[in-house]
Design an enzyme around this catalytic site. Structure first.
Site, PDB file in Angstrom:
ATOM      1  CG  HIS A 164     -21.025  46.327 -53.473  1.00 52.31           C
ATOM      2  ND1 HIS A 164     -20.958  44.990 -53.168  1.00 52.31           N
ATOM      3  CD2 HIS A 164     -21.811  46.898 -52.529  1.00 52.31           C
ATOM      4  CE1 HIS A 164     -21.690  44.746 -52.078  1.00 52.31           C
ATOM      5  NE2 HIS A 164     -22.213  45.890 -51.680  1.00 52.31           N
TER       6      HIS A 164
ATOM      7  N   GLY B 228     -18.398  43.445 -47.095  1.00 55.15           N
ATOM      8  CA  GLY B 228     -19.071  44.154 -46.001  1.00 55.15           C
ATOM      9  C   GLY B 228     -20.273  43.329 -45.594  1.00 55.15           C
ATOM     10  CG  ASN B 229     -24.507  43.557 -43.353  1.00 59.15           C
ATOM     11  OD1 ASN B 229     -24.316  42.394 -42.990  1.00 59.15           O
ATOM     12  ND2 ASN B 229     -25.603  44.221 -43.079  1.00 59.15           N
ATOM     13  N   GLY B 230     -23.062  43.486 -47.171  1.00 56.35           N
ATOM     14  CA  GLY B 230     -23.218  42.956 -48.529  1.00 56.35           C
ATOM     15  C   GLY B 230     -21.818  42.727 -49.068  1.00 56.35           C
TER      16      GLY B 230
ATOM     17  CG  PHE C 114     -17.622  38.907 -40.764  1.00 54.73           C
ATOM     18  CD1 PHE C 114     -18.794  39.231 -41.423  1.00 54.73           C
ATOM     19  CD2 PHE C 114     -16.794  37.940 -41.308  1.00 54.73           C
ATOM     20  CE1 PHE C 114     -19.136  38.597 -42.618  1.00 54.73           C
ATOM     21  CE2 PHE C 114     -17.134  37.304 -42.500  1.00 54.73           C
ATOM     22  CZ  PHE C 114     -18.307  37.632 -43.154  1.00 54.73           C
ATOM     23  NE  ARG C 115     -18.217  44.734 -35.627  1.00 54.51           N
ATOM     24  CZ  ARG C 115     -18.665  45.933 -35.948  1.00 54.51           C
ATOM     25  NH1 ARG C 115     -17.993  46.996 -35.606  1.00 54.51           N
ATOM     26  NH2 ARG C 115     -19.795  46.077 -36.617  1.00 54.51           N
TER      27      ARG C 115
ATOM     28  CD  GLU D  17     -12.643  49.662 -45.576  1.00 54.30           C
ATOM     29  OE1 GLU D  17     -12.755  50.350 -44.544  1.00 54.30           O
ATOM     30  OE2 GLU D  17     -13.265  49.901 -46.618  1.00 54.30           O
TER      31      GLU D  17
ATOM     32  CD  GLU E  78     -19.647  52.371 -51.651  1.00 56.37           C
ATOM     33  OE1 GLU E  78     -19.536  52.357 -50.404  1.00 56.37           O
ATOM     34  OE2 GLU E  78     -20.405  51.625 -52.261  1.00 56.37           O
TER      35      GLU E  78
HETATM   36  P1  AMP Z   1     -20.105  47.464 -44.287  1.00 59.09           P
HETATM   37  O1  AMP Z   1     -21.361  46.867 -44.862  1.00 59.09           O
HETATM   38  O2  AMP Z   1     -19.028  47.664 -45.309  1.00 59.09           O
HETATM   39  O3  AMP Z   1     -20.373  48.692 -43.453  1.00 59.09           O
HETATM   40  O4  AMP Z   1     -19.516  46.367 -43.274  1.00 59.09           O
HETATM   41  C1  AMP Z   1     -20.165  46.084 -42.070  1.00 59.09           C
HETATM   42  C2  AMP Z   1     -19.635  44.804 -41.496  1.00 59.09           C
HETATM   43  O5  AMP Z   1     -18.212  44.868 -41.346  1.00 59.09           O
HETATM   44  C3  AMP Z   1     -20.140  44.493 -40.093  1.00 59.09           C
HETATM   45  O6  AMP Z   1     -21.389  43.884 -40.114  1.00 59.09           O
HETATM   46  C4  AMP Z   1     -19.076  43.568 -39.569  1.00 59.09           C
HETATM   47  O7  AMP Z   1     -19.412  42.255 -39.977  1.00 59.09           O
HETATM   48  C5  AMP Z   1     -17.828  43.985 -40.295  1.00 59.09           C
HETATM   49  N1  AMP Z   1     -16.859  44.672 -39.409  1.00 59.09           N
HETATM   50  C6  AMP Z   1     -16.818  45.973 -39.086  1.00 59.09           C
HETATM   51  N2  AMP Z   1     -15.798  46.233 -38.237  1.00 59.09           N
HETATM   52  C7  AMP Z   1     -15.175  45.046 -38.005  1.00 59.09           C
HETATM   53  C8  AMP Z   1     -14.047  44.618 -37.215  1.00 59.09           C
HETATM   54  N3  AMP Z   1     -13.341  45.485 -36.483  1.00 59.09           N
HETATM   55  N4  AMP Z   1     -13.728  43.312 -37.246  1.00 59.09           N
HETATM   56  C9  AMP Z   1     -14.431  42.443 -37.971  1.00 59.09           C
HETATM   57  N5  AMP Z   1     -15.483  42.780 -38.747  1.00 59.09           N
HETATM   58  C10 AMP Z   1     -15.860  44.051 -38.761  1.00 59.09           C
END
Ligand code: AMP
Length: 398
Positions: free
Chosen positions: A181, A211-213, A285-286, A335, A385
């Site tokens: 990252h 994030g997911n990672g 996380f949702r 975020e 990124e």
């Molecule tokens: P990323 O890997 O940065 O794309 O993050 C993805 C992860 O962000 C998802 O699997 C969720 O766990 C989390 N996420 C995305 N939107 C929300 C939201 N509105 N509230 C809580 N978690 C979220």
């Protein structure tokens, strides 16, 4: 100059076309299910609400990139009249080992070096290299730049990256902490300095890419001095499906108990652990948040384990840097997840870290979320990124 940014995963490809005169995104898109049934390209042109969707067989990344370029020059959905308007292509490449500490123009030697790194990132580097090879074939003569996830962390001192295992494993096999990252940690640290109006060289920052990672980095005077991911992106924090750091002896213990190989255990640690493993519900996380609201105890436990780990690294990095000026939250969870940010920041008040519960009620916006009397600023900064990749590509090829 217009730059095409490409991020190749094993069966997917994300792209953006940016105009570097004002760093605006002209178009972006996603190709999914490359090499599978149901391959699809979804293309968005800036200022146009409706997405252009193309469902057509794509046997490999070369097919996918050919379709992307067709969409980019298309009379209706495209953003350039001729593909020659694309001045350079920037590629996200996950692992450069110790070979590169910054982005590079792709040459035969660079490709050879990245092939040597395949054993360090067997899932990620091959599709990244396929993307580069496909562009070389379809866009001959157009310079390509590789931007590495590991590069930003190459400034770590040896005491941060050396594992306490026989030293020969480092010299013979390259086993050390690399960190990932990096492009995101770099971007948000630079934005943090801008937002605070302080020179990056005068700041101690802790950047939380959740994030997911997920990974946390300690950034002193603009340089990464420590980060939570390790030899692979499995280490450090609890993640969506990844365990994060665990006692290594657990691997042979599970292997004996379940009658499975060490590789199979590691696969479980990568794909069935983390938030999914603890909650038994989801890696997202949702979903976890919803389950907590319905009183699910395992979901609540997963969230507490996650927050405990983030706090653990924040505390460790404050000690490592002898203080911190700002903590940055970024990526999907960082975020958007108001409650998770809140839980992480609870009980940090004695360290001068005070979250403003009203300002924290925000999603996906660059803003300060700490209280006015907080000694340490807490910032929410959406990562970008692609912009870092486009900037490096432009700088190296203009
Ligand atoms: P990323 O890997 O940065 O794309 O993050 C993805 C992860 O962000 C998802 O699997 C969720 O766990 C989390 N996420 C995305 N939107 C929300 C939201 N509105 N509230 C809580 N978690 C979220």
């Amino acid at each position: 100059m217009k730059v095409l940014v490409i991020n190749c995963g094993s069966s997917s490809l994300k792209y953006q076309v940016l105009d570097m005169t004002n760093e605006s995104v002209l178009a972006k898109g996603l190709v999914e299910r490359i090499g599978m049934d149901g391959a699809v390209l979804k293309h968005e042109k800036a200022g146009v609400d409706e997405k252009f969707v193309l469902e057509t067989p794509m046997k490999d990344h070369k097919d996918a990139i050919a379709n992307v370029l067709d969409a980019v020059v298309d009379g209706e959905h495209g953003v350039v009249a001729d593909i020659k308007e694309i001045g350079a292509v920037g590629h996200r490449v996950v692992h450069a080992g110790e070979k590169y500490a910054s982005s590079v123009v792709v040459t035969e030697q660079v490709i050879k070096d990245l092939e040597d790194c395949i054993e360090l990132a067997p899932l990620h580097n091959p599709p990244n290299l396929q993307g580069i090879a496909a562009c070389e074939e379809i866009l001959p003569g157009i310079p390509q730049v590789a931007v590495f996830d590991t590069a930003f962390h190459q400034t770590m001192p040896p005491e941060s990256y050396i594992y306490a295992i026989p030293y020969d494993y480092y010299t013979n096999y390259g086993i050390r902490r690399y960190g990932f990252h990096g492009t995101s940690h770099k971007y948000v640290s630079e934005r943090a300095a801008d937002i605070l109006g302080v020179n990056l060289n005068d700041l101690k920052l802790i950047t939380c890419h959740l994030g997911n990672g997920a990974s946390v980095s300690a950034i002193k005077r603009g340089k990464c001095i420590d980060t939570s991911m390790g030899f692979t992106p499995l280490a450090g924090l609890v993640m969506g499906t990844r365990s994060g750091s665990i006692d290594p002896a657990i691997i042979s213990f599970i292997s004996d108990k379940e009658g499975i190989s060490a590789d199979e255990v590691v696969d479980i640690l990568n794909k069935k652990s983390g938030m999914l493993g603890v909650s038994g519900i989801s890696s997202d996380f949702r979903d976890i948040g919803e389950a907590v609201e319905q009183g699910n105890e395992r979901a609540e436990l997963a969230l507490k384990v996650f927050a405990h780990q983030v706090r653990f690294y924040i505390g460790a990095y404050i000690a490592e840097m002898n203080g911190v000026d700002a903590i940055v939250f970024t990526a999907g969870v960082g975020e958007n997840d108001i409650d998770t940010r809140d839980i992480i920041c609870q009980e940090l008040g004695n360290l001068g870290i005070k979250l403003d519960l009203v300002k924290n009620k925000v999603r996906g916006k660059e803003t300060v979320i700490s209280r006015d009397d907080s000694k340490v600023s807490i910032l929410l900064i959406p990562t970008n990124e692609e912009l870092v990749i486009a900037r490096d590509t432009y700088e190296l090829t203009k």
